[in-house]
Design a protein around this motif. Structure first.
Motif, PDB file in Angstrom:
ATOM      1  N   UNK A   1       0.825  -1.221   0.072  1.00 49.87           N
ATOM      2  CA  UNK A   1       0.115  -0.038   0.068  1.00 49.87           C
ATOM      3  C   UNK A   1       0.816   1.247  -0.111  1.00 49.87           C
ATOM      4  N   UNK A   2       2.010   1.071   0.734  1.00 54.27           N
ATOM      5  CA  UNK A   2       2.825   2.410   0.861  1.00 54.27           C
ATOM      6  C   UNK A   2       3.696   2.686  -0.556  1.00 54.27           C
ATOM      7  N   UNK A   3       4.006   1.337  -1.102  1.00 57.66           N
ATOM      8  CA  UNK A   3       4.700   1.643  -2.543  1.00 57.66           C
ATOM      9  C   UNK A   3       3.366   1.933  -3.521  1.00 57.66           C
ATOM     10  N   UNK A   4       2.164   1.916  -3.377  1.00 60.84           N
ATOM     11  CA  UNK A   4       1.353   2.435  -4.350  1.00 60.84           C
ATOM     12  C   UNK A   4       0.933   3.652  -4.006  1.00 60.84           C
ATOM     13  N   UNK A   5       0.894   4.023  -2.833  1.00 60.92           N
ATOM     14  CA  UNK A   5       0.610   5.717  -2.522  1.00 60.92           C
ATOM     15  C   UNK A   5       2.016   6.302  -2.988  1.00 60.92           C
ATOM     16  N   UNK A   6       3.021   5.885  -2.930  1.00 64.49           N
ATOM     17  CA  UNK A   6       4.239   6.538  -3.252  1.00 64.49           C
ATOM     18  C   UNK A   6       4.175   6.706  -4.817  1.00 64.49           C
TER      19      UNK A   6
END
Length: 404
Positions: free
Chosen positions: A165-170
């Motif tokens: 999720x953090x990678x997608x948000x980034x």
């Protein structure tokens, strides 16, 4: 002694041999001729449209979106394999030169996207420059290359983070800010472009901080990402030749399977009809390609002004869809159970031919509805008649001979 540079050269050489092996089949197929016709026709009508481009057309936004998305999408290729997770782990501290070379390779192989986008949008920018008052196109391209390098570095840093999720948000944050920076820069709003770039630099700094904080490499994640990109290439190559080691991904899609099988009788002679339907829906190969070609063909037919070229585009994409669906015949070639089924061999070919004809007729029907929406009733009748005739000939003529 472990030599990371030599190891990359060996891995790169093996990778290029694997790629070139299938590129020979891709670039010698008749599918390429069809695509060249498609690109040539689009280029011609694109030039015609530019001469009569509306004054209020958002050229800066289009350029900003295209350049921003391409810059943000910067996957890092590592050429790692599953066995490396075990055998290279002790040499992780010596892998710096290897990953530096992999970074350079990742940038070089993505230059073609930059070149295509720059060449395609250059006429649009010069046609609209007097209105938007932007800088020289060469400065935009320089910014394009720099942003690509920065985004590629950020993509590498964030691969040390296991939170998907953090990678997608980034990625989404970087994409939005890339689009904003290019839009403002193309529009001549240098102050706003600089502010968007500062925000983007802050995200890059945070990604670097996360990479330093997490320390070690996420070997399994790097291998998974690289394998996913190779699977995409193998799926493309599989349209032209047999790819024995292609690993297919299966998605359940219960509602779509239920819709297709709802009225199918449970009879012995419908065994392969059942099999090919669920294969088309659940496989990661066919449904996505079928829908993408349907959408791209529909958009091409919608925006091209000449009615006869619209019809040609519909038939062209109908042919491309049918050509790709022929690989369904080889999809289950490694499954021994098909030879053990108590069914007649001719049922298999009959089921595939019937299913392909249904899919091509469905696509023909949808292309016809597009002509109905545009109120081109002559084109509607021609597409339905020519599409149905072509589908029948292609399936019962060309494909049937290939299965014999």
């Amino acid at each position: 002694m472990f030599d990371a540079n030599q190891f990359f050269k060996d891995r790169f050489s093996s990778h290029m041999k694997e790629i070139s092996r299938y590129l020979r089949y891709i670039f010698t197929g008749h599918l390429v001729i069809a695509m060249l016709f498609f690109v040539s026709a689009l280029a011609y009508y694109y030039q015609q449209w530019l001469t009569n481009m509306p004054e209020n057309f958002p050229a800066a936004l289009v350029i900003g979106v295209v350049f921003g998305v391409i810059a943000a999408y910067s996957p890092a290729r590592t050429l790692l394999k599953e066995a490396d997770m075990v055998f290279l782990l002790p040499a992780e501290t010596k892998m710096g030169p290897y990953f530096r070379n992999a970074f350079i390779y990742s940038f070089v192989i993505q230059l073609y996207l930059l070149a295509l986008a720059a060449a395609a949008l250059a006429p649009l920018y010069h046609a609209a420059r007097t209105e938007i008052g932007g800088p020289a196109y060469s400065l935009i391209l320089l910014l394009f290359v720099l942003f690509k390098i920065w985004n590629l570095a950020a993509s590498w840093w964030v691969l040390k983070v296991r939170d998907a999720n953090l990678r997608m948000l980034d990625f989404i944050s970087r994409m939005v800010l890339n689009i904003a920076a290019f839009y403002f820069f193309v529009s001549g709003e240098n102050l706003l472009a600089g502010f968007a770039t500062l925000l983007l630099a802050a995200i890059f700094g945070y990604d670097y901080y996360l990479s330093r904080k997490n320390g070690g490499l996420a070997w399994d994640l790097l291998i998974e990402k690289d394998n996913a990109r190779m699977r995409s290439f193998y799926r493309l190559a599989n349209m032209f030749t047999d790819v024995p080691h292609l690993k297919n991904q299966v998605k359940k899609r219960h509602w779509l399977v239920a819709l297709l099988l709802k009225r199918m009788p449970l009879q012995q002679d419908r065994t392969f009809a059942y099999l090919y339907r669920i294969t088309t829906v659940r496989s990661s190969d066919y449904l996505g390609l079928y829908l993408r070609l349907l959408i791209i063909g529909g958009l091409a037919a919608f925006f091209v002004p000449n009615i006869w070229v619209k019809i040609i585009f519909c038939l062209l994409f109908l042919y491309l869809s049918g050509f790709q669906l022929t690989s369904l015949w080889q999809h289950h070639r490694t499954v021994v159970w098909l030879d053990l089924y108590p069914v007649k061999p001719e049922w298999r070919s009959a089921a595939l031919l019937r299913w392909m004809l249904q899919l091509m007729l469905a696509q023909t029907f949808l292309f016809g509805l597009l002509f109905l929406f545009m109120q081109l009733f002559t084109g509607l009748l021609i597409v339905w008649a020519a599409g149905a005739a072509f589908s029948y000939w292609f399936v019962n003529g060309y494909v049937k001979k290939q299965l014999a």
